[in-house]
Design a protein around this motif. Structure first.
Motif, short mmCIF file in Angstrom:
data_model
loop_
_atom_site.label_atom_id
_atom_site.label_comp_id
_atom_site.label_asym_id
_atom_site.label_seq_id
_atom_site.Cartn_x
_atom_site.Cartn_y
_atom_site.Cartn_z
N GLU A 57 0.83 -1.21 0.00
CA GLU A 57 0.00 0.00 0.00
C GLU A 57 0.87 1.26 0.00
OE1 GLU A 57 -2.61 -0.47 3.35
OE2 GLU A 57 -3.57 -2.23 2.47
N ALA A 58 1.85 1.32 0.88
CA ALA A 58 2.69 2.51 1.01
C ALA A 58 3.49 2.79 -0.25
CB ALA A 58 3.62 2.37 2.21
N PHE A 59 3.91 1.73 -0.94
CA PHE A 59 4.69 1.89 -2.17
C PHE A 59 3.80 1.77 -3.41
CE2 PHE A 59 8.10 1.59 0.77
CZ PHE A 59 9.18 2.23 0.16
N GLU A 60 2.52 2.03 -3.21
CA GLU A 60 1.53 2.15 -4.29
C GLU A 60 1.62 1.03 -5.30
OE1 GLU A 60 0.83 6.20 -5.54
OE2 GLU A 60 1.83 6.94 -3.73
N GLY A 61 1.54 -0.20 -4.78
CA GLY A 61 1.54 -1.39 -5.63
C GLY A 61 2.90 -1.73 -6.20
N SER A 68 9.52 5.90 -8.37
CA SER A 68 10.65 6.74 -8.81
C SER A 68 10.36 8.22 -8.65
CB SER A 68 11.02 6.43 -10.27
OG SER A 68 10.02 6.91 -11.15
N ARG A 69 9.08 8.59 -8.53
CA ARG A 69 8.70 9.99 -8.38
C ARG A 69 8.47 10.40 -6.92
NH1 ARG A 69 5.56 8.55 -13.08
NH2 ARG A 69 3.71 8.36 -11.79
N PHE A 70 8.70 9.48 -5.99
CA PHE A 70 8.55 9.85 -4.58
C PHE A 70 9.56 10.95 -4.24
CE2 PHE A 70 6.78 5.59 -2.69
CZ PHE A 70 5.65 5.71 -3.48
N ILE A 95 13.61 4.30 -3.71
CA ILE A 95 13.25 5.28 -4.73
C ILE A 95 14.32 5.32 -5.82
CG2 ILE A 95 12.81 7.73 -5.15
CD1 ILE A 95 11.81 7.76 -2.12
N LYS A 96 15.58 5.36 -5.41
CA LYS A 96 16.67 5.35 -6.39
C LYS A 96 16.66 4.05 -7.20
CE LYS A 96 19.68 8.56 -4.03
NZ LYS A 96 20.93 8.84 -3.38
N PHE A 101 15.78 0.71 -11.97
CA PHE A 101 14.98 -0.38 -12.52
C PHE A 101 14.37 0.05 -13.86
CE2 PHE A 101 11.20 -3.04 -12.88
CZ PHE A 101 11.60 -4.27 -12.38
N LEU A 102 13.82 1.26 -13.89
CA LEU A 102 13.22 1.78 -15.13
C LEU A 102 14.27 1.92 -16.23
CD1 LEU A 102 10.86 4.49 -13.60
CD2 LEU A 102 10.18 2.30 -14.63
N ALA A 103 15.48 2.33 -15.85
CA ALA A 103 16.56 2.45 -16.84
C ALA A 103 16.90 1.09 -17.43
CB ALA A 103 17.78 3.10 -16.20
N ILE A 104 16.91 0.07 -16.60
CA ILE A 104 17.18 -1.29 -17.10
C ILE A 104 16.05 -1.75 -18.02
CG2 ILE A 104 17.24 -3.73 -16.41
CD1 ILE A 104 19.12 -2.94 -14.16
N GLN A 105 14.81 -1.45 -17.64
CA GLN A 105 13.69 -1.80 -18.52
C GLN A 105 13.84 -1.13 -19.89
OE1 GLN A 105 10.28 -0.62 -16.09
NE2 GLN A 105 9.68 -2.78 -15.94
N GLN A 106 14.26 0.11 -19.86
CA GLN A 106 14.45 0.86 -21.10
C GLN A 106 15.56 0.21 -21.95
OE1 GLN A 106 12.54 3.52 -21.94
NE2 GLN A 106 13.56 3.78 -23.90
N GLU A 107 16.65 -0.15 -21.31
CA GLU A 107 17.79 -0.71 -22.03
C GLU A 107 17.53 -2.12 -22.56
OE1 GLU A 107 22.46 -2.00 -21.22
OE2 GLU A 107 21.47 -0.67 -19.79
N PHE A 108 16.91 -2.97 -21.73
CA PHE A 108 16.75 -4.38 -22.07
C PHE A 108 15.35 -4.75 -22.56
CE2 PHE A 108 20.53 -4.42 -19.54
CZ PHE A 108 21.28 -5.50 -20.00
#
Length: 181
Positions: A57-61, A68-70, A95-96, A101-108
């Motif tokens: 709940e605290a980390f919104e699912g 990443s926007r926290f 948060i970092k 994680f998003l950068a890895i998703q973008q790359e791979f």
């Protein structure tokens, strides 16, 4: 039933039987487990499981885009939440880690492709017979940890990553005597 001996509480038994070691390729689950493993550092996994719903709940699912926007205000709010593990360094690292994680998703294309490429999409089964054979870290966890750190992740040392690789099914570390092996 024969289970791994660490599955001692009802909560741990359920996690062991239904989740631990099951190969996962779902990026949301992979992110959630990476964050929870980081929070587990220095604590028992049973504590993490007890607080998992509150973290969800605290980390919104556990949506990495949202996490990443926290900002500092959100961290302060999380730190005041008594249902969580209130460690500021772990909060900030989560948060970092979401951004990394998003950068890895973008790359791979997905985090799944990234994390499973270390084993050519294969679960490893070292056929562990006794608990004495289990290692807190392995050459693989050291390699993955080093790569994650290079990519900006925090709380991803080789021991945490070993636990993570077991949790997401890259390693089958159920003992040979375990019914779930």
């Amino acid at each position: 039933m024969g289970r791994c001996s660490w599955a001692s509480s009802e909560r741990l038994k359920k996690y062991h039987d239904l989740e631990w070691g099951v190969p996962s390729h779902d990026d949301n689950y992979l992110f959630k487990m990476l964050i929870l493993e980081g929070f587990q550092a220095g604590l028992s996994w049973d504590i993490i499981l007890k607080k998992r719903k509150a973290f969800q709940e605290a980390f919104e699912g556990f949506d990495p885009k949202v996490v990443s926007r926290f900002d500092d205000e959100k961290v302060d709010k999380l730190m005041s939440n008594v249902t969580l593990i209130r460690n500021r360094l772990k909060m900030i690292s989560a948060i970092k880690n979401a951004s990394a994680f998003l950068a890895i998703q973008q790359e791979f294309g997905s985090f799944d492709r990234y994390i499973w490429h270390f084993t050519n999409n294969t679960s490893l089964d070292p056929k562990i017979a006794t608990e004495e054979e289990l290692m807190a870290k392995t050459p693989l966890s050291e390699k993955v940890s080093k790569d994650l750190k290079k990519r900006g992740f925090k709380f991803v040392g080789p021991v945490i990553i070993q636990s993570y690789l077991e949790a997401i099914g890259i390693y089958n570390h159920h003992l040979m005597s375990c019914d779930w092996h």
